[in-house]
Every structure is written in structure tokens, then in C-alpha cells.
Design a protein around this motif. Structure first.
Motif, PDB file in Angstrom:
ATOM      1  N   THR A  70       2.219  -6.088   3.823  1.00  0.00           N
ATOM      2  CA  THR A  70       1.614  -7.085   5.071  1.00  0.00           C
ATOM      3  C   THR A  70       2.250  -8.462   4.773  1.00  0.00           C
ATOM      4  OG1 THR A  70      -0.415  -7.374   3.723  1.00  0.00           O
ATOM      5  CG2 THR A  70      -0.349  -5.640   5.286  1.00  0.00           C
ATOM      6  N   MET A  71       3.308  -8.638   3.779  1.00  0.00           N
ATOM      7  CA  MET A  71       3.581  -9.953   3.424  1.00  0.00           C
ATOM      8  C   MET A  71       4.847 -10.397   4.172  1.00  0.00           C
ATOM      9  SD  MET A  71       2.817  -9.392  -0.452  1.00  0.00           S
ATOM     10  CE  MET A  71       3.426  -7.669  -0.254  1.00  0.00           C
ATOM     11  N   GLY A  72       5.357  -9.608   5.121  1.00  0.00           N
ATOM     12  CA  GLY A  72       6.640  -9.877   5.654  1.00  0.00           C
ATOM     13  C   GLY A  72       7.878 -10.193   4.680  1.00  0.00           C
ATOM     14  N   HIS A  73       7.584  -9.386   3.531  1.00  0.00           N
ATOM     15  CA  HIS A  73       8.814  -9.435   2.540  1.00  0.00           C
ATOM     16  C   HIS A  73      10.057  -8.577   3.214  1.00  0.00           C
ATOM     17  CE1 HIS A  73       6.409 -10.420  -1.167  1.00  0.00           C
ATOM     18  NE2 HIS A  73       6.627 -11.013  -0.560  1.00  0.00           N
ATOM     19  N   ASP A  74      11.156  -9.243   3.045  1.00  0.00           N
ATOM     20  CA  ASP A  74      12.516  -8.531   3.403  1.00  0.00           C
ATOM     21  C   ASP A  74      12.845  -7.440   2.563  1.00  0.00           C
ATOM     22  OD1 ASP A  74      14.085 -11.522   5.075  1.00  0.00           O
ATOM     23  OD2 ASP A  74      13.000  -9.977   5.922  1.00  0.00           O
ATOM     24  N   LYS A  75      12.679  -7.796   1.482  1.00  0.00           N
ATOM     25  CA  LYS A  75      13.468  -6.714   0.334  1.00  0.00           C
ATOM     26  C   LYS A  75      12.315  -5.695  -0.186  1.00  0.00           C
ATOM     27  CE  LYS A  75      16.576 -10.141  -1.006  1.00  0.00           C
ATOM     28  NZ  LYS A  75      16.516 -10.661   0.267  1.00  0.00           N
ATOM     29  N   MET A  76      12.541  -4.445  -0.054  1.00  0.00           N
ATOM     30  CA  MET A  76      11.603  -3.438  -0.504  1.00  0.00           C
ATOM     31  C   MET A  76      12.471  -2.380  -1.484  1.00  0.00           C
ATOM     32  SD  MET A  76       9.069  -2.701   2.678  1.00  0.00           S
ATOM     33  CE  MET A  76       7.673  -1.894   1.564  1.00  0.00           C
ATOM     34  N   TYR A  77      11.838  -1.797  -2.064  1.00  0.00           N
ATOM     35  CA  TYR A  77      12.284  -0.968  -3.482  1.00  0.00           C
ATOM     36  C   TYR A  77      11.348   0.250  -3.631  1.00  0.00           C
ATOM     37  CZ  TYR A  77      14.156  -5.621  -4.346  1.00  0.00           C
ATOM     38  OH  TYR A  77      14.777  -6.887  -4.336  1.00  0.00           O
ATOM     39  N   GLU A  87       4.608   7.164   2.094  1.00  0.00           N
ATOM     40  CA  GLU A  87       4.244   5.993   2.824  1.00  0.00           C
ATOM     41  C   GLU A  87       4.401   4.926   2.097  1.00  0.00           C
ATOM     42  OE1 GLU A  87       4.324   8.202   6.513  1.00  0.00           O
ATOM     43  OE2 GLU A  87       4.906   5.952   6.083  1.00  0.00           O
ATOM     44  N   CYS A  88       4.845   3.646   2.358  1.00  0.00           N
ATOM     45  CA  CYS A  88       4.669   2.461   1.759  1.00  0.00           C
ATOM     46  C   CYS A  88       4.574   1.231   2.738  1.00  0.00           C
ATOM     47  CB  CYS A  88       5.849   2.247   0.835  1.00  0.00           C
ATOM     48  SG  CYS A  88       5.675   0.534   0.207  1.00  0.00           S
ATOM     49  N   SER A  89       3.773   0.780   2.923  1.00  0.00           N
ATOM     50  CA  SER A  89       3.635  -0.773   3.842  1.00  0.00           C
ATOM     51  C   SER A  89       3.368  -1.823   2.843  1.00  0.00           C
ATOM     52  CB  SER A  89       2.440  -0.261   4.826  1.00  0.00           C
ATOM     53  OG  SER A  89       2.827   0.733   5.612  1.00  0.00           O
ATOM     54  N   TYR A 143       0.766  -1.111   0.044  1.00  0.00           N
ATOM     55  CA  TYR A 143       0.020   0.101   0.120  1.00  0.00           C
ATOM     56  C   TYR A 143       0.883   1.173  -0.077  1.00  0.00           C
ATOM     57  CZ  TYR A 143      -3.107  -3.680   1.749  1.00  0.00           C
ATOM     58  OH  TYR A 143      -4.057  -4.926   1.813  1.00  0.00           O
ATOM     59  N   GLN A 144       0.389   2.075  -0.947  1.00  0.00           N
ATOM     60  CA  GLN A 144       1.237   3.686  -0.886  1.00  0.00           C
ATOM     61  C   GLN A 144       0.309   4.439  -0.702  1.00  0.00           C
ATOM     62  OE1 GLN A 144       3.570   2.243  -4.672  1.00  0.00           O
ATOM     63  NE2 GLN A 144       4.237   4.460  -3.868  1.00  0.00           N
ATOM     64  N   THR A 145       0.551   5.516   0.202  1.00  0.00           N
ATOM     65  CA  THR A 145      -0.374   6.739   0.465  1.00  0.00           C
ATOM     66  C   THR A 145       0.598   7.962   0.478  1.00  0.00           C
ATOM     67  OG1 THR A 145      -0.079   6.472   2.981  1.00  0.00           O
ATOM     68  CG2 THR A 145      -1.975   5.718   1.687  1.00  0.00           C
ATOM     69  N   PRO A 146       0.284   9.181  -0.071  1.00  0.00           N
ATOM     70  CA  PRO A 146      -1.026   9.150  -0.568  1.00  0.00           C
ATOM     71  C   PRO A 146      -0.996   9.003  -2.005  1.00  0.00           C
ATOM     72  CG  PRO A 146       0.086  11.535  -0.668  1.00  0.00           C
ATOM     73  CD  PRO A 146       0.787  10.209  -0.001  1.00  0.00           C
ATOM     74  N   ARG A 147      -2.248   8.783  -2.560  1.00  0.00           N
ATOM     75  CA  ARG A 147      -2.142   8.483  -4.338  1.00  0.00           C
ATOM     76  C   ARG A 147      -1.696   9.621  -5.000  1.00  0.00           C
ATOM     77  NH1 ARG A 147      -5.059   4.028  -6.237  1.00  0.00           N
ATOM     78  NH2 ARG A 147      -3.847   4.829  -8.299  1.00  0.00           N
ATOM     79  N   ILE A 190      12.716   1.054   9.596  1.00  0.00           N
ATOM     80  CA  ILE A 190      12.821   0.715  11.018  1.00  0.00           C
ATOM     81  C   ILE A 190      11.999  -0.708  11.263  1.00  0.00           C
ATOM     82  CG2 ILE A 190      12.438   1.580  13.319  1.00  0.00           C
ATOM     83  CD1 ILE A 190      12.579   4.254  11.982  1.00  0.00           C
ATOM     84  N   ARG A 191      10.918  -1.037  10.480  1.00  0.00           N
ATOM     85  CA  ARG A 191      10.203  -2.067  10.610  1.00  0.00           C
ATOM     86  C   ARG A 191      10.007  -2.817   9.304  1.00  0.00           C
ATOM     87  NH1 ARG A 191       6.221   1.463  12.256  1.00  0.00           N
ATOM     88  NH2 ARG A 191       4.653   0.615  11.083  1.00  0.00           N
ATOM     89  N   THR A 192      10.095  -4.068   9.271  1.00  0.00           N
ATOM     90  CA  THR A 192       9.961  -4.813   8.158  1.00  0.00           C
ATOM     91  C   THR A 192       8.965  -4.322   7.307  1.00  0.00           C
ATOM     92  OG1 THR A 192      10.862  -6.938   9.182  1.00  0.00           O
ATOM     93  CG2 THR A 192       9.614  -7.345   6.997  1.00  0.00           C
ATOM     94  N   GLU A 193       7.861  -4.214   7.597  1.00  0.00           N
ATOM     95  CA  GLU A 193       6.561  -3.651   6.637  1.00  0.00           C
ATOM     96  C   GLU A 193       6.643  -2.436   6.194  1.00  0.00           C
ATOM     97  OE1 GLU A 193       6.692  -4.526   9.760  1.00  0.00           O
ATOM     98  OE2 GLU A 193       5.090  -3.431  11.220  1.00  0.00           O
ATOM     99  N   HIS A 194       7.490  -1.539   6.762  1.00  0.00           N
ATOM    100  CA  HIS A 194       7.429  -0.079   6.429  1.00  0.00           C
ATOM    101  C   HIS A 194       8.605   0.411   5.933  1.00  0.00           C
ATOM    102  CE1 HIS A 194       6.112   4.258   8.092  1.00  0.00           C
ATOM    103  NE2 HIS A 194       5.420   3.839   7.067  1.00  0.00           N
TER     104      HIS A 194
END
Lengths: 112, 112
Positions: free
Chosen positions: A26-33, A22-24, A5-9, A69-73
Motif C-alpha cells: 500500500t506504499m506505492g512502491h514501484d519495485k517489487m520482488y 498473493e502479494c500487495s 501483505y502476503q496471502t496465504p500464510r 498489472i497494478r502497482t500495488e499487486h
């Protein structure tokens, strides 16, 4: 199916303002881009993270910063927005380096 | 230096016919290739991939062909449907790397 999820659109702001996209996930993925894309152009990687407290700059120079700071964020911050920052910003995540990326719907930023 | 190129910005195909989207790359170290589909105001979604050890991968109406000697891959959609109208991005990954390099995209329009 992936939940990212990304906010705002959409965001229109004036020059000099500080913003956080913001980007969150909920899958517990380690890798984010974070990718940046202008119309008719390729996606350019601007930041990535392979886990908590791990962030790296991507191939395209960007004045933005990120934190994990957190996996999901995985938020992206522009300290002082400029018109040259007008673009679409796409967040993505993957379970492993071999997995396809799952993208959010993006934030379309306009700096006036 | 753009390592992944999609030289056709747009393609128009009649419903029911075959759509062929092309992608060229320059880096011989790329060993994994993906196609993403993007609707307006949404993030890209993964469509199909191929490893460099194969020359063809098929999934329903979608087939990706890889010609390593020519450094060329193509996506075939048959039969084409109106819902296939979108922008298609080709992406590649270098062996041992986790980052994707994207092409500029091709806008496919399926005409009824």
C-alpha cells in the motif's frame, strides 16, 4: 512502517495443482520482488518488477510466473506444483533501487 | 558461487554481553551492505546498512563495521537483549545494480 501483505500464510496442496501466491503493498512502491528461501539457506531472488507491466526473472531459476498489472499487486503463480516447490516465498518492495527492501511475512508452501 | 557468506549458522550469547555476527563477501563490486533480522513466521526486517565509503555505521545498540580490504563486515549488538534472538541475514548490492544478494543467515540466541 511498511505495509506489504502476503496471502496465504501457509498452504498445503497436492502435486499438479495450480496456485497463486498473493502479494500487495500500500506504499506505492514501484519495485517489487519475490524471494525463495529454504531453512538455513540464503534468500534467492526468483522474480522482480520495476513497475507496471515490467517483470524479470531473478538469479534463481524458477518454474513460477509473475504479473504486474497494478502497482500495488505482484502475484506469483505456479501452473503445476511439485514437491520440489516446497519452500518459503517472500515478497518485498522498495521505493527506489537504493532503498532497503520491505518484506511481507511470507507464504510457506508445502506440496505433497 | 556464493558471493555472500555467513559461516556461523548459529551463535549463543548471554544477555547483556556483546553479540558479533560476521559476514564475508567475494565480489569487490559490492558497494552497499545491509543487515536484516528475521523472527520465525515473519519476513525479514531491515536493521542497519553501510555504504562502502564508510567503515562504520552506528544506530543505537547496533553497529556495523566494514573492512573492504578483507571483504568482511560485522554486526555488533551491545548490550544483547532476549528480543534480539532471531536469524540475521547479511546482504550486499553491486554498484549500479538494484538486486540484493543474501547470505545464509546466522541464528542468534540470547540466553537470560
Amino acid at each position: 512502517e511498511a505495509d506489504i501483505y502476503q496471502t496465504p500464510r501457509y498452504l498445503v496442496i497436492g502435486t499438479g495443482k495450480k496456485i497463486t501466491l498473493e502479494c500487495s503493498q500500500t506504499m506505492g512502491h514501484d519495485k517489487m520482488y519475490w524471494y525463495q528461501q529454504d531453512p538455513g539457506m540464503e534468500l534467492h531472488l526468483i522474480h522482480y518488477s520495476y513497475g507496471v507491466n515490467s517483470t524479470e526473472k531473478g538469479d534463481l531459476s524458477s518454474e513460477s510466473t509473475v504479473s504486474r498489472i497494478r502497482t500495488e499487486h505482484f502475484p506469483l503463480t505456479l501452473e503445476s506444483a511439485r514437491p520440489s516447490h516446497t519452500s518459503q516465498y517472500l515478497c518485498a518492495s522498495s521505493a527506489t533501487g537504493d532503498s532497503p527492501l520491505h518484506f511481507g511475512n511470507g507464504t510457506r508452501l508445502t506440496v505433497t | 558461487d556464493q558471493q555472500v557468506k555467513q559461516n556461523s549458522p548459529s551463535l549463543s550469547v548471554q544477555e547483556g554481553r556483546i553479540s558479533i555476527l560476521n559476514c564475508d563477501y567475494t565480489n569487490s563490486m559490492f558497494d552497499y551492505f545491509l543487515w536484516y533480522k528475521k523472527y520465525p513466521a515473519e519476513g525479514p526486517t531491515f536493521l542497519i546498512s553501510i555504504s562502502s565509503i564508510k567503515d562504520k555505521n552506528e544506530d543505537g545498540r547496533f553497529t556495523v563495521f566494514l573492512n573492504k580490504s578483507a571483504k568482511h563486515l560485522s554486526l555488533h549488538i551491545v548490550p544483547s537483549q532476549p528480543g534480539d534472538s532471531a536469524v540475521y541475514f547479511c546482504a550486499a548490492r553491486r554498484k549500479g545494480a538494484q538486486k540484493l544478494v543474501f547470505g545464509q543467515g546466522t541464528r542468534l540466541t540470547i540466553n537470560p
